[in-house]
Write a protein that holds these residues in place. Sequence first.
Motif, mmCIF file in Angstrom:
data_model
loop_
_atom_site.group_PDB
_atom_site.id
_atom_site.type_symbol
_atom_site.label_atom_id
_atom_site.label_comp_id
_atom_site.label_asym_id
_atom_site.label_seq_id
_atom_site.Cartn_x
_atom_site.Cartn_y
_atom_site.Cartn_z
ATOM 1 N N GLU A 53 31.467 22.051 19.300
ATOM 2 C CA GLU A 53 30.262 22.609 18.760
ATOM 3 C C GLU A 53 29.356 23.211 19.879
ATOM 4 O O GLU A 53 28.971 24.349 19.842
ATOM 5 C CB GLU A 53 29.637 21.627 17.907
ATOM 6 C CG GLU A 53 28.581 22.185 17.006
ATOM 7 C CD GLU A 53 28.128 20.946 15.954
ATOM 8 O OE1 GLU A 53 26.854 21.150 15.509
ATOM 9 O OE2 GLU A 53 28.698 19.972 15.664
ATOM 10 N N VAL A 54 29.137 22.322 20.838
ATOM 11 C CA VAL A 54 28.218 22.464 21.858
ATOM 12 C C VAL A 54 29.038 23.697 22.947
ATOM 13 O O VAL A 54 28.176 24.667 23.048
ATOM 14 C CB VAL A 54 28.008 21.313 22.826
ATOM 15 C CG1 VAL A 54 27.260 21.748 24.058
ATOM 16 C CG2 VAL A 54 27.248 20.390 21.895
ATOM 17 N N ASP A 55 30.200 23.831 22.892
ATOM 18 C CA ASP A 55 30.898 24.853 23.649
ATOM 19 C C ASP A 55 30.570 25.949 22.976
ATOM 20 O O ASP A 55 30.547 27.216 23.709
ATOM 21 C CB ASP A 55 32.470 24.626 23.886
ATOM 22 C CG ASP A 55 33.073 25.429 24.722
ATOM 23 O OD1 ASP A 55 32.751 25.613 25.894
ATOM 24 O OD2 ASP A 55 34.016 26.077 24.222
ATOM 25 N N PHE A 56 30.769 26.084 21.770
ATOM 26 C CA PHE A 56 30.698 27.216 20.689
ATOM 27 C C PHE A 56 29.240 27.673 21.105
ATOM 28 O O PHE A 56 29.090 29.059 21.315
ATOM 29 C CB PHE A 56 31.082 27.055 19.586
ATOM 30 C CG PHE A 56 30.693 28.313 18.646
ATOM 31 C CD1 PHE A 56 31.430 29.239 18.574
ATOM 32 C CD2 PHE A 56 29.503 28.388 17.686
ATOM 33 C CE1 PHE A 56 31.238 30.615 17.851
ATOM 34 C CE2 PHE A 56 29.008 29.260 17.103
ATOM 35 C CZ PHE A 56 30.073 30.337 17.142
ATOM 36 N N ALA A 57 28.333 26.932 20.928
ATOM 37 C CA ALA A 57 27.052 27.413 20.847
ATOM 38 C C ALA A 57 26.652 28.207 22.459
ATOM 39 O O ALA A 57 25.958 28.975 22.722
ATOM 40 C CB ALA A 57 25.905 26.204 20.839
ATOM 41 N N VAL A 58 27.336 27.553 23.549
ATOM 42 C CA VAL A 58 27.006 28.082 24.792
ATOM 43 C C VAL A 58 27.569 29.459 24.884
ATOM 44 O O VAL A 58 27.296 30.338 25.328
ATOM 45 C CB VAL A 58 27.738 26.980 26.087
ATOM 46 C CG1 VAL A 58 27.869 27.924 27.208
ATOM 47 C CG2 VAL A 58 26.940 25.830 26.021
ATOM 48 N N ARG A 59 28.865 29.337 24.359
ATOM 49 C CA ARG A 59 29.779 30.806 24.486
ATOM 50 C C ARG A 59 28.998 31.976 23.658
ATOM 51 O O ARG A 59 29.156 33.009 24.093
ATOM 52 C CB ARG A 59 31.325 30.506 24.153
ATOM 53 C CG ARG A 59 32.083 29.714 25.017
ATOM 54 C CD ARG A 59 33.623 29.566 24.756
ATOM 55 N NE ARG A 59 33.763 28.828 23.466
ATOM 56 C CZ ARG A 59 34.258 29.420 22.514
ATOM 57 N NH1 ARG A 59 35.026 30.527 22.662
ATOM 58 N NH2 ARG A 59 34.546 28.701 21.397
ATOM 59 N N ALA A 60 28.556 31.572 22.677
ATOM 60 C CA ALA A 60 27.892 32.277 21.650
ATOM 61 C C ALA A 60 26.458 32.846 22.485
ATOM 62 O O ALA A 60 25.733 33.825 21.771
ATOM 63 C CB ALA A 60 27.736 31.776 20.422
ATOM 64 N N GLY A 61 26.013 32.233 23.400
ATOM 65 C CA GLY A 61 24.645 32.741 24.040
ATOM 66 C C GLY A 61 23.553 32.009 23.184
ATOM 67 O O GLY A 61 22.551 32.437 23.446
ATOM 68 N N LEU A 62 23.822 30.892 22.308
ATOM 69 C CA LEU A 62 22.767 30.534 21.647
ATOM 70 C C LEU A 62 21.962 29.215 22.785
ATOM 71 O O LEU A 62 20.889 29.164 22.423
ATOM 72 C CB LEU A 62 23.359 29.645 20.237
ATOM 73 C CG LEU A 62 24.125 30.615 19.491
ATOM 74 C CD1 LEU A 62 24.500 29.779 18.304
ATOM 75 C CD2 LEU A 62 22.863 31.510 18.811
ATOM 76 N N ILE A 63 22.729 28.606 23.365
ATOM 77 C CA ILE A 63 22.157 27.596 24.386
ATOM 78 C C ILE A 63 22.741 27.981 25.676
ATOM 79 O O ILE A 63 23.792 28.540 25.901
ATOM 80 C CB ILE A 63 22.389 26.312 23.835
ATOM 81 C CG1 ILE A 63 23.793 25.797 23.805
ATOM 82 C CG2 ILE A 63 21.688 26.036 22.574
ATOM 83 C CD1 ILE A 63 23.875 24.373 23.671
ATOM 84 N N SER A 64 21.978 27.791 26.924
ATOM 85 C CA SER A 64 22.713 27.590 28.135
ATOM 86 C C SER A 64 23.766 26.580 28.426
ATOM 87 O O SER A 64 23.524 25.625 27.634
ATOM 88 C CB SER A 64 21.610 27.641 29.173
ATOM 89 O OG SER A 64 21.036 26.185 29.306
ATOM 90 N N GLU A 65 24.430 26.723 29.422
ATOM 91 C CA GLU A 65 25.399 25.741 29.814
ATOM 92 C C GLU A 65 24.926 24.374 30.055
ATOM 93 O O GLU A 65 25.189 23.338 29.847
ATOM 94 C CB GLU A 65 26.540 26.099 30.933
ATOM 95 C CG GLU A 65 27.530 25.067 30.994
ATOM 96 C CD GLU A 65 28.636 25.747 32.062
ATOM 97 O OE1 GLU A 65 29.157 24.913 32.469
ATOM 98 O OE2 GLU A 65 28.513 27.020 32.405
ATOM 99 N N ALA A 66 23.668 24.339 30.834
ATOM 100 C CA ALA A 66 22.638 23.400 31.253
ATOM 101 C C ALA A 66 22.151 22.592 30.037
ATOM 102 O O ALA A 66 22.213 21.330 30.171
ATOM 103 C CB ALA A 66 21.636 24.077 32.093
ATOM 104 N N VAL A 67 21.809 23.226 29.318
ATOM 105 C CA VAL A 67 21.257 22.544 27.869
ATOM 106 C C VAL A 67 22.474 21.815 27.223
ATOM 107 O O VAL A 67 22.113 20.815 26.491
ATOM 108 C CB VAL A 67 20.515 23.768 27.079
ATOM 109 C CG1 VAL A 67 20.147 23.111 25.586
ATOM 110 C CG2 VAL A 67 19.276 24.376 27.759
ATOM 111 N N GLY A 68 23.635 22.591 27.017
ATOM 112 C CA GLY A 68 24.721 22.003 26.268
ATOM 113 C C GLY A 68 25.108 20.656 27.079
ATOM 114 O O GLY A 68 25.502 19.817 26.180
#
Length: 90
Positions: A53-68
Amino acid sequence: MTEFMHERAIRLLQDDAGKIEKLIEVQMENLTTRQCPLYEEVLDTQMYGFSREVDFAVRAGLISEAVGKDILSRLERNLATLYEALDRKR
């Protein structure tokens, strides 16, 4: 992406992390040991699903990798704290 979408994504991920923490807390209270295969399977499944779920949010540009990474690390720390607290109660 708007700031609203970013904040909403973080809030949703934090809510899901809280659900995992609650699930683990309930399981720990009802099981005698963390080495129980059922407990380990549920935890592994929940953590894997959440990491996806976190990976998806990062890939979708919803959050940064650091936030994930921060969200995942925080969940892991919270679970470790939960384990310690529940172990002390035993």
